[in-house]
Design a protein around this motif. Structure first.
Motif, PDB file in Angstrom:
ATOM      1  N   ALA A  59     -11.876   8.655  -1.162  1.00  0.00           N
ATOM      2  CA  ALA A  59     -11.689   9.398   0.086  1.00  0.00           C
ATOM      3  C   ALA A  59     -12.549   8.721   1.142  1.00  0.00           C
ATOM      4  CB  ALA A  59     -12.100  10.864  -0.083  1.00  0.00           C
ATOM      5  N   ALA A  60     -11.972   8.455   2.306  1.00  0.00           N
ATOM      6  CA  ALA A  60     -12.695   7.692   3.332  1.00  0.00           C
ATOM      7  C   ALA A  60     -12.063   7.893   4.703  1.00  0.00           C
ATOM      8  CB  ALA A  60     -12.692   6.203   2.985  1.00  0.00           C
ATOM      9  N   PRO A  61     -12.866   7.752   5.779  1.00  0.00           N
ATOM     10  CA  PRO A  61     -12.310   7.749   7.136  1.00  0.00           C
ATOM     11  C   PRO A  61     -11.845   6.338   7.500  1.00  0.00           C
ATOM     12  CG  PRO A  61     -14.704   7.697   7.249  1.00  0.00           C
ATOM     13  CD  PRO A  61     -14.337   7.712   5.795  1.00  0.00           C
ATOM     14  N   THR A  62     -10.610   6.016   7.225  1.00  0.00           N
ATOM     15  CA  THR A  62     -10.137   4.638   7.333  1.00  0.00           C
ATOM     16  C   THR A  62     -10.029   4.143   8.781  1.00  0.00           C
ATOM     17  OG1 THR A  62      -7.905   5.543   7.009  1.00  0.00           O
ATOM     18  CG2 THR A  62      -8.990   4.577   5.112  1.00  0.00           C
ATOM     19  N   ILE A  63      -9.732   4.985   9.717  1.00  0.00           N
ATOM     20  CA  ILE A  63      -9.846   4.796  11.176  1.00  0.00           C
ATOM     21  C   ILE A  63      -9.031   3.631  11.745  1.00  0.00           C
ATOM     22  CG2 ILE A  63     -11.406   4.460  13.141  1.00  0.00           C
ATOM     23  CD1 ILE A  63     -13.615   5.806  11.571  1.00  0.00           C
ATOM     24  N   PHE A  64      -9.277   2.404  11.276  1.00  0.00           N
ATOM     25  CA  PHE A  64      -8.768   1.203  11.951  1.00  0.00           C
ATOM     26  C   PHE A  64      -7.566   0.590  11.222  1.00  0.00           C
ATOM     27  CE2 PHE A  64     -13.347   1.394  12.886  1.00  0.00           C
ATOM     28  CZ  PHE A  64     -13.314   1.431  14.274  1.00  0.00           C
ATOM     29  N   ASP A  65      -6.697  -0.061  11.988  1.00  0.00           N
ATOM     30  CA  ASP A  65      -5.542  -0.743  11.402  1.00  0.00           C
ATOM     31  C   ASP A  65      -5.956  -1.870  10.469  1.00  0.00           C
ATOM     32  OD1 ASP A  65      -3.911   0.954  12.775  1.00  0.00           O
ATOM     33  OD2 ASP A  65      -3.212  -0.518  14.234  1.00  0.00           O
ATOM     34  N   GLY A  66      -7.133  -2.425  10.678  1.00  0.00           N
ATOM     35  CA  GLY A  66      -7.613  -3.503   9.821  1.00  0.00           C
ATOM     36  C   GLY A  66      -7.910  -3.078   8.394  1.00  0.00           C
ATOM     37  N   THR A  67      -7.830  -1.775   8.122  1.00  0.00           N
ATOM     38  CA  THR A  67      -8.079  -1.287   6.756  1.00  0.00           C
ATOM     39  C   THR A  67      -6.795  -1.118   5.950  1.00  0.00           C
ATOM     40  OG1 THR A  67      -7.938   1.054   7.390  1.00  0.00           O
ATOM     41  CG2 THR A  67     -10.087  -0.010   7.583  1.00  0.00           C
ATOM     42  N   VAL A  68      -5.645  -1.254   6.599  1.00  0.00           N
ATOM     43  CA  VAL A  68      -4.372  -0.901   5.965  1.00  0.00           C
ATOM     44  C   VAL A  68      -4.106  -1.707   4.693  1.00  0.00           C
ATOM     45  CG1 VAL A  68      -1.858  -0.958   6.239  1.00  0.00           C
ATOM     46  CG2 VAL A  68      -3.303  -0.011   8.054  1.00  0.00           C
ATOM     47  N   SER A  69      -4.273  -3.010   4.743  1.00  0.00           N
ATOM     48  CA  SER A  69      -3.951  -3.833   3.574  1.00  0.00           C
ATOM     49  C   SER A  69      -4.838  -3.484   2.389  1.00  0.00           C
ATOM     50  CB  SER A  69      -4.071  -5.323   3.911  1.00  0.00           C
ATOM     51  OG  SER A  69      -5.393  -5.648   4.300  1.00  0.00           O
TER      52      SER A  69
END
Length: 275
Positions: A59-69
């Motif tokens: 569980a995490a606050p992924t926030i940015f598009d750079g985390t998608v992959s």
């Protein structure tokens, strides 16, 4: 998750509560602290660390598009991921996304500002990270409404403060000095206490108000003092607690949840609201 502000401290309360609640149920919650800088690179490093330790869920606050992959990699490996508080704008394969409906929350803030301004005035906009979807949606939800309903209201910014109170203080102080007709400061993310302190220190209480997010105890002095007019709350402790309990239920009982879980936002008004 991240640290360094009253908001993330509130989120920590939910994590600690989930740890205590889930321990007797046989689930261990480890807290990977990512520091104070919100960047996709830091979140990706944290996700990499979690995968290397072979956690069964994240569980995490992924926030940015750079985390998608990286989120997609985790899900492809059979590790469920719950994104809490703020998800990326680009849709990942994350199992569940939990958070306030940011554009609607921004619209609520905009509706309050419209009532406060009565069709005239000037707003300075401070946002946390220009690359964060949640921050952009809160900003646009408010500003789209104001531009449509009150086109004579002037808007300056947005100014990026990276969720930092000291930066928000400087931005607000400069805006007050440079704009004698400044009416409101709209802070979409962290930094609202710095903005409110700048209003107080400039002797502009009652003339310039702050509209922001997260009704936390540390902000009460500015609500009572008249600097903070309204706060739209995200309930960070509730989000972290609920996301971890959901993750437990997914793993232990294969409980199915909607892909998107909206958290209702409420508004808390300060002493100066409506004046």
């Amino acid at each position: 998750s991240y640290q360094g502000t009253a908001f993330w401290e509130a989120a920590d309360v939910g994590i600690a509560a989930a740890q205590a609640y889930l321990k007797p149920l046989g689930t261990t919650v480890d807290y990977i602290q990512l520091g104070t800088s919100l960047t996709p690179e830091i979140m990706v490093a944290g996700l990499d660390g979690a995968l290397a330790k072979q956690y069964q869920g994240i569980a995490a606050p992924t926030i940015f598009d750079g985390t998608v992959s990286k989120v997609d990699e985790a899900v492809n490996e059979g590790v469920p991921v719950i994104a809490f508080i703020a998800d990326s704008a680009e849709r990942s394969k994350r199992t569940v996304g939990m958070g306030t409906l940011a554009y609607d929350a921004g619209k609520s803030a905009g509706e309050f500002m419209l009532k406060q301004l009565q069709g005239k005035g000037k707003i300075a906009v401070i946002t946390g990270y220009l690359g964060a979807a949640q921050h952009n949606d809160r900003m646009n939800g408010a500003l789209d409404l104001i531009k449509k309903e009150a086109p004579d209201v002037a808007i300056i910014g947005p100014y990026e403060n990276k969720d930092d109170d000291a930066t928000a203080y400087t931005i607000t102080s400069d805006a007050i000095t440079s704009n004698a007709d400044l009416t409101l400061v709209y802070v979409t993310a962290g930094g609202s206490e710095g903005a409110a302190k700048a209003v107080r220190d400039a002797g502009m209480t009652g003339k310039v108000g702050v509209v922001a997010y997260d009704d936390l105890p540390s902000k009460q002095q500015y609500k009572d003092g008249g600097e903070m007019l309204a706060l739209v709350d995200q309930s960070p402790a509730r989000q972290t607690f609920d996301s971890l309990v959901m993750l437990h239920n997914l793993l232990a009982f294969q409980t199915e949840y909607p892909a998107d879980v909206g958290v209702p936002s409420r508004s808390a008004l300060g002493k100066g609201a409506g004046q």
